[in-house]
Structures are given as structure tokens and as C-alpha cells.
Design a protein around this motif. Structure first.
Motif, PDB file in Angstrom:
ATOM      1  N   ARG A   7       0.837  -1.213   0.000  1.00 47.68           N
ATOM      2  CA  ARG A   7       0.000   0.000   0.000  1.00 47.68           C
ATOM      3  C   ARG A   7       0.864   1.252   0.000  1.00 47.68           C
ATOM      4  N   SER A   8       1.959   1.194   0.732  1.00 43.83           N
ATOM      5  CA  SER A   8       2.867   2.348   0.787  1.00 43.83           C
ATOM      6  C   SER A   8       3.437   2.660  -0.593  1.00 43.83           C
ATOM      7  N   GLN A   9       3.853   1.623  -1.317  1.00 45.00           N
ATOM      8  CA  GLN A   9       4.388   1.822  -2.666  1.00 45.00           C
ATOM      9  C   GLN A   9       3.318   2.393  -3.585  1.00 45.00           C
ATOM     10  N   GLU A  10       2.105   1.888  -3.479  1.00 46.14           N
ATOM     11  CA  GLU A  10       1.001   2.407  -4.299  1.00 46.14           C
ATOM     12  C   GLU A  10       0.729   3.878  -3.994  1.00 46.14           C
ATOM     13  N   ARG A  11       0.783   4.251  -2.723  1.00 49.59           N
ATOM     14  CA  ARG A  11       0.539   5.650  -2.347  1.00 49.59           C
ATOM     15  C   ARG A  11       1.628   6.570  -2.885  1.00 49.59           C
ATOM     16  N   VAL A  12       2.875   6.141  -2.799  1.00 52.50           N
ATOM     17  CA  VAL A  12       3.988   6.939  -3.316  1.00 52.50           C
ATOM     18  C   VAL A  12       3.864   7.082  -4.829  1.00 52.50           C
ATOM     19  N   LEU A  13       3.572   5.976  -5.510  1.00 55.20           N
ATOM     20  CA  LEU A  13       3.437   6.005  -6.966  1.00 55.20           C
ATOM     21  C   LEU A  13       2.270   6.886  -7.394  1.00 55.20           C
ATOM     22  N   LYS A  14       1.149   6.782  -6.707  1.00 54.65           N
ATOM     23  CA  LYS A  14      -0.025   7.604  -7.022  1.00 54.65           C
ATOM     24  C   LYS A  14       0.309   9.094  -6.880  1.00 54.65           C
ATOM     25  N   LEU A  15       1.025   9.436  -5.828  1.00 57.50           N
ATOM     26  CA  LEU A  15       1.423  10.838  -5.626  1.00 57.50           C
ATOM     27  C   LEU A  15       2.336  11.303  -6.762  1.00 57.50           C
ATOM     28  N   LEU A  16       3.341  10.502  -7.095  1.00 62.02           N
ATOM     29  CA  LEU A  16       4.274  10.895  -8.157  1.00 62.02           C
ATOM     30  C   LEU A  16       3.564  11.077  -9.496  1.00 62.02           C
ATOM     31  N   LYS A  20       3.857  17.412 -11.535  1.00 61.38           N
ATOM     32  CA  LYS A  20       4.407  17.904 -12.804  1.00 61.38           C
ATOM     33  C   LYS A  20       5.927  18.034 -12.726  1.00 61.38           C
ATOM     34  N   ARG A  21       6.485  17.878 -11.539  1.00 60.46           N
ATOM     35  CA  ARG A  21       7.936  17.983 -11.366  1.00 60.46           C
ATOM     36  C   ARG A  21       8.420  16.840 -10.481  1.00 60.46           C
ATOM     37  N   SER A  22       9.701  16.618 -10.511  1.00 63.16           N
ATOM     38  CA  SER A  22      10.304  15.589  -9.664  1.00 63.16           C
ATOM     39  C   SER A  22      10.275  16.048  -8.210  1.00 63.16           C
ATOM     40  N   LEU A  23      10.165  15.082  -7.304  1.00 61.56           N
ATOM     41  CA  LEU A  23      10.119  15.379  -5.873  1.00 61.56           C
ATOM     42  C   LEU A  23      11.228  14.640  -5.139  1.00 61.56           C
ATOM     43  N   SER A  24      11.729  15.264  -4.081  1.00 66.33           N
ATOM     44  CA  SER A  24      12.678  14.575  -3.211  1.00 66.33           C
ATOM     45  C   SER A  24      11.894  13.640  -2.291  1.00 66.33           C
ATOM     46  N   ALA A  25      12.585  12.720  -1.650  1.00 70.85           N
ATOM     47  CA  ALA A  25      11.922  11.823  -0.694  1.00 70.85           C
ATOM     48  C   ALA A  25      11.302  12.641   0.439  1.00 70.85           C
ATOM     49  N   GLN A  26      11.973  13.711   0.845  1.00 76.32           N
ATOM     50  CA  GLN A  26      11.449  14.576   1.909  1.00 76.32           C
ATOM     51  C   GLN A  26      10.159  15.268   1.452  1.00 76.32           C
ATOM     52  N   ASP A  27      10.112  15.714   0.192  1.00 75.15           N
ATOM     53  CA  ASP A  27       8.894  16.324  -0.353  1.00 75.15           C
ATOM     54  C   ASP A  27       7.741  15.316  -0.334  1.00 75.15           C
ATOM     55  N   ILE A  28       8.035  14.087  -0.766  1.00 75.39           N
ATOM     56  CA  ILE A  28       7.010  13.039  -0.791  1.00 75.39           C
ATOM     57  C   ILE A  28       6.513  12.765   0.622  1.00 75.39           C
ATOM     58  N   TYR A  29       7.448  12.628   1.554  1.00 84.18           N
ATOM     59  CA  TYR A  29       7.108  12.409   2.963  1.00 84.18           C
ATOM     60  C   TYR A  29       6.203  13.530   3.483  1.00 84.18           C
ATOM     61  N   SER A  30       6.564  14.781   3.193  1.00 87.65           N
ATOM     62  CA  SER A  30       5.773  15.935   3.664  1.00 87.65           C
ATOM     63  C   SER A  30       4.366  15.927   3.086  1.00 87.65           C
ATOM     64  N   GLY A  65      23.534  17.332  -5.016  1.00 89.67           N
ATOM     65  CA  GLY A  65      23.599  16.000  -4.429  1.00 89.67           C
ATOM     66  C   GLY A  65      22.252  15.422  -4.029  1.00 89.67           C
ATOM     67  N   GLU A  66      21.203  16.231  -4.086  1.00 90.38           N
ATOM     68  CA  GLU A  66      19.875  15.758  -3.711  1.00 90.38           C
ATOM     69  C   GLU A  66      19.296  14.852  -4.797  1.00 90.38           C
ATOM     70  N   SER A  67      18.665  13.770  -4.381  1.00 93.44           N
ATOM     71  CA  SER A  67      17.994  12.866  -5.314  1.00 93.44           C
ATOM     72  C   SER A  67      16.536  13.266  -5.429  1.00 93.44           C
ATOM     73  N   VAL A  68      16.030  13.297  -6.669  1.00 97.74           N
ATOM     74  CA  VAL A  68      14.614  13.594  -6.904  1.00 97.74           C
ATOM     75  C   VAL A  68      14.017  12.465  -7.731  1.00 97.74           C
ATOM     76  N   TYR A  69      12.741  12.212  -7.504  1.00102.98           N
ATOM     77  CA  TYR A  69      12.062  11.061  -8.088  1.00102.98           C
ATOM     78  C   TYR A  69      10.864  11.501  -8.914  1.00102.98           C
TER      79      TYR A  69
END
Length: 131
Positions: A7-16, A20-30, A65-69
Motif C-alpha cells: 500500500r505504501s508503494q502504491e501511495r507513493v506512486l499515485k502521488l508521483l 508535474k515535477r520531480s520530488l525529493s523523498a522529503q517532499d514526498i514524505y511531507s 547531491g539531492e535525489s529527486v524522483y
């Protein structure tokens, strides 16, 4: 090949998929923290890693150095300013023929590739010229 996602993976994928832009893990978490069932930051990272290994999420490392997804919709190519961080998409790709050759010669399934050029944008160049 159908994958059994958590479910967590589905929620992250649905959000992404809605971004319209790439998000950092911190952005996704927020963003996911604002809903009724927030995810922990470690869960976000684990979900992103699983989705990346599945080939449905792409990760880019910015100049700082920040990773965005983002969701894998197509290969991504950018020019990124090392001063201000502006990232400009490039719509043409000289690597598709090479990708096809590598898949055949190495028996390797390529999910995506990135092409990134780093330098200084015109605005930053002009700003440096100002006395």
C-alpha cells in the motif's frame, strides 16, 4: 509481469503520477504526512527503492547531491545550472540507438536512462558580469 506492491508503494506512486515535477523523498514524505495515514520517512525511502527496482520510478541526482524522483514516462535529459539549480529539459536524445545496441549485446533490460549536462545558465552568467 504484474508486481505485488505494498500500500505504501502504491501511495507513493499515485502521488508521483499527479506531480508535474520531480520530488525529493522529503517532499514526498511531507505531502503524504498531510493525509489521514501518514508514512514514515524510512517507509518512503523503501517504497521509492522498490519502485525504482521495478522500473516505474526514475531517480535523478541534482548538482547539490539531492535525489529527486518521478514516474517513468520517458527518458529524461536535462541541462542543470550548478549555481542556481535551474534544470532545463532537453527534448532530443542521441542515446536511443546506443541503448538498443547495449540491450542486445549485453542481454540487459534497460528501464530508462538519463543524460545530464552541468554548467551555468545565462541568467547566472549575466549576474556574474554585473560589477
Amino acid at each position: 509481469m504484474k508486481t505485488n506492491r505494498t500500500r505504501s508503494q502504491e501511495r507513493v506512486l499515485k502521488l508521483l503520477k499527479t506531480q508535474k515535477r520531480s520530488l525529493s523523498a522529503q517532499d514526498i514524505y511531507s505531502k503524504l504526512r498531510r493525509c489521514n495515514r501518514p508514512l514514515g520517512l524510512a517507509t518512503v525511502y523503501r517504497s521509492l527503492d522498490a519502485l525504482k527496482q521495478e522500473g516505474v520510478v526514475i531517480v535523478r541526482t541534482l548538482a547539490n547531491g539531492e535525489s529527486v524522483y518521478s514516474c517513468l514516462q520517458q527518458d529524461q535529459h536535462h541541462m542543470t545550472c550548478v549555481k542556481c539549480g535551474t534544470s532545463i529539459p532537453i527534448n532530443e536524445c542521441p542515446l536511443h540507438d546506443l541503448e538498443d545496441k547495449l540491450q542486445q549485446s549485453h542481454k540487459f533490460k534497460i528501464f530508462y536512462h538519463t543524460l545530464e549536462f552541468f554548467g551555468i545558465c545565462d541568467d547566472c552568467t549575466l549576474a556574474e558580469d554585473i560589477p
